[in-house]
Design an enzyme around this catalytic site. Structure first.
Site, PDB file in Angstrom:
ATOM      1  N   ARG A   1       1.011  -1.239  -0.180  1.00 42.56           N
ATOM      2  CA  ARG A   1       0.086  -0.139  -0.085  1.00 42.56           C
ATOM      3  C   ARG A   1       0.588   1.256  -0.006  1.00 42.56           C
ATOM      4  NH1 ARG A   1      -0.701   4.672   2.934  1.00 42.56           N
ATOM      5  NH2 ARG A   1      -0.531   3.772   4.738  1.00 42.56           N
ATOM      6  N   ASP A   2       1.436   1.489   1.101  1.00 44.45           N
ATOM      7  CA  ASP A   2       2.283   2.667   1.222  1.00 44.45           C
ATOM      8  C   ASP A   2       3.602   2.796   0.124  1.00 44.45           C
ATOM      9  OD1 ASP A   2       2.894   5.227   2.131  1.00 44.45           O
ATOM     10  OD2 ASP A   2       4.021   4.361   3.912  1.00 44.45           O
TER      11      ASP A   2
ATOM     12  N   HIS B   1       6.591   4.718  12.427  1.00 47.33           N
ATOM     13  CA  HIS B   1       6.778   4.494  10.868  1.00 47.33           C
ATOM     14  C   HIS B   1       7.678   5.836  10.307  1.00 47.33           C
ATOM     15  CE1 HIS B   1       4.020   3.899   7.187  1.00 47.33           C
ATOM     16  NE2 HIS B   1       4.921   4.895   6.904  1.00 47.33           N
TER      17      HIS B   1
ATOM     18  N   HIS C   1      10.099   7.241   7.690  1.00 49.83           N
ATOM     19  CA  HIS C   1      10.737   7.647   6.395  1.00 49.83           C
ATOM     20  C   HIS C   1      12.180   7.771   6.586  1.00 49.83           C
ATOM     21  CE1 HIS C   1       7.041   7.889   3.592  1.00 49.83           C
ATOM     22  NE2 HIS C   1       6.648   7.047   4.649  1.00 49.83           N
TER      23      HIS C   1
ATOM     24  N   CYS D   1       5.277   9.900  -0.061  1.00 47.49           N
ATOM     25  CA  CYS D   1       4.078  10.231   0.276  1.00 47.49           C
ATOM     26  C   CYS D   1       3.731  11.209  -0.888  1.00 47.49           C
ATOM     27  CB  CYS D   1       3.974  11.112   1.478  1.00 47.49           C
ATOM     28  SG  CYS D   1       2.422  11.808   2.007  1.00 47.49           S
TER      29      CYS D   1
ATOM     30  N   ASN E   1      10.037   4.568   2.730  1.00 43.76           N
ATOM     31  CA  ASN E   1      10.011   4.085   4.013  1.00 43.76           C
ATOM     32  C   ASN E   1      11.521   3.295   4.186  1.00 43.76           C
ATOM     33  OD1 ASN E   1       7.035   4.129   5.049  1.00 43.76           O
ATOM     34  ND2 ASN E   1       7.023   3.693   2.998  1.00 43.76           N
TER      35      ASN E   1
END
Length: 300
Positions: free
Chosen positions: A15-16, A207, A209, A240, A249
């Site tokens: 997803r991300d 989370h 980055h 993002c 990430n």
């Protein structure tokens, strides 16, 4: 110093990791990718997002992907949902766990969700109430917890207050996202000191980055503080779409290598994980953004 004995890794690459890719990835590749991740020992794989294709075209095949993957009994497959419409679409294909999201930054909220932070909480409350009625578990994300691309500094107190609201709504876990990667160990420590006054550590995830190469040292700082849940993305995929300059990430391979080197259990097979990172990187026509992957020959 005592570190957690076991770390739960939440794999966010499907997803991300993929949402920021401009070229549409075939649905069958996404399904194959997730199926391979399911064989690595990961216990949580965020599969997709039921968001409008207008905003993120890459994830327009959310229903097909979720229905197409081979779901293992010991793996959770959460999906991100932005609103009730997204929840309804997710429920229609049998989703059992969702993630909701907001941010302490008013400007980022407007750019990302087209609403104020307060309005976003009202939307989340609607989604959470409806999800709980269907016995669906809910995870929460807070973006830009250490800095915003539009507003700059973010106050940890506001992050803590939002985290507490989300927990009280019924979210079982709150993930703290350094969306633009500006965190450093002292900032991480201060953030966790303040947020943990509102949300017990056992409910907090991080989370990070790796925009400025600080993700692993920030994770180490979070481990020192007692955090036992880490979001990461195989091959360092991600970014993002609403935060200019936000790179990928932290790579799951690098996180697992760090944790295993510290004697911390993850349940993940690093060699299998490296192979998956190489697979998806080849599909995307790039080199894996993982130090461990690049040094494959040196990994035991």
């Amino acid at each position: 110093m005592t570190f957690p004995h076991h770390i739960k890794i939440v794999e966010v690459s499907p997803r991300d990791g993929l949402q920021n890719e401009k070229d549409i990835i075939p649905t069958e590749i996404k399904i194959d990718f997730i199926n391979q991740l399911s064989e690595t020992g990961l216990s949580v794989i965020e599969t997709t997002s039921f968001v409008s294709p207008k905003w993120i075209p890459q994830l327009a095949d959310a229903s097909e992907v979720f229905q197409g993957i081979q779901k293992k009994a010991n793996v959770n497959y959460p999906v991100l949902v932005p609103n009730l419409k997204g929840l309804e679409a997710a429920l229609a294909v049998g989703v059992k766990e969702i993630a909701v999201f907001t941010t302490p930054s008013e400007t980022f909220c407007q750019r990302n969700l087209n609403c104020t932070v307060t309005e976003s909480l009202h939307r989340i409350a609607e989604v959470v109430d409806a999800a709980k009625k269907q016995r669906v578990r809910i995870r929460a994300y807070l973006s830009c917890v250490l800095g915003c691309p539009y507003e700059g500094k973010v106050m940890p107190e506001k992050v803590g207050e939002l985290g507490e609201i989300l927990l009280r709504m019924g979210c079982y876990e709150v993930s703290l996202g350094d969306t633009i990667g500006v965190g450093t160990p002292p900032k991480i420590k201060r953030l966790l000191e303040i947020v943990s006054r509102h949300v017990p550590l056992k409910y907090l995830a991080v989370h990070f980055h790796d925009t400025y190469g600080q993700a692993l040292v920030n994770i180490y700082s979070a481990l020192e503080f007692g955090v036992a849940i880490i979001d990461s993305s195989v091959a360092g995929l991600g970014g993002c779409p609403y935060a200019k300059g936000a790179t990928g990430n932290v790579a799951t391979e690098d996180v697992v290598h760090l944790l295993h080197g510290m004697g911390i259990d993850t349940g993940v097979d690093l060699k299998k994980l490296i192979a998956v990172g190489q697979f998806i990187s080849k599909q995307l026509g790039r080199v894996p953004q993982s130090k461990v992957n690049l040094a494959l020959g040196e990994v035991e």
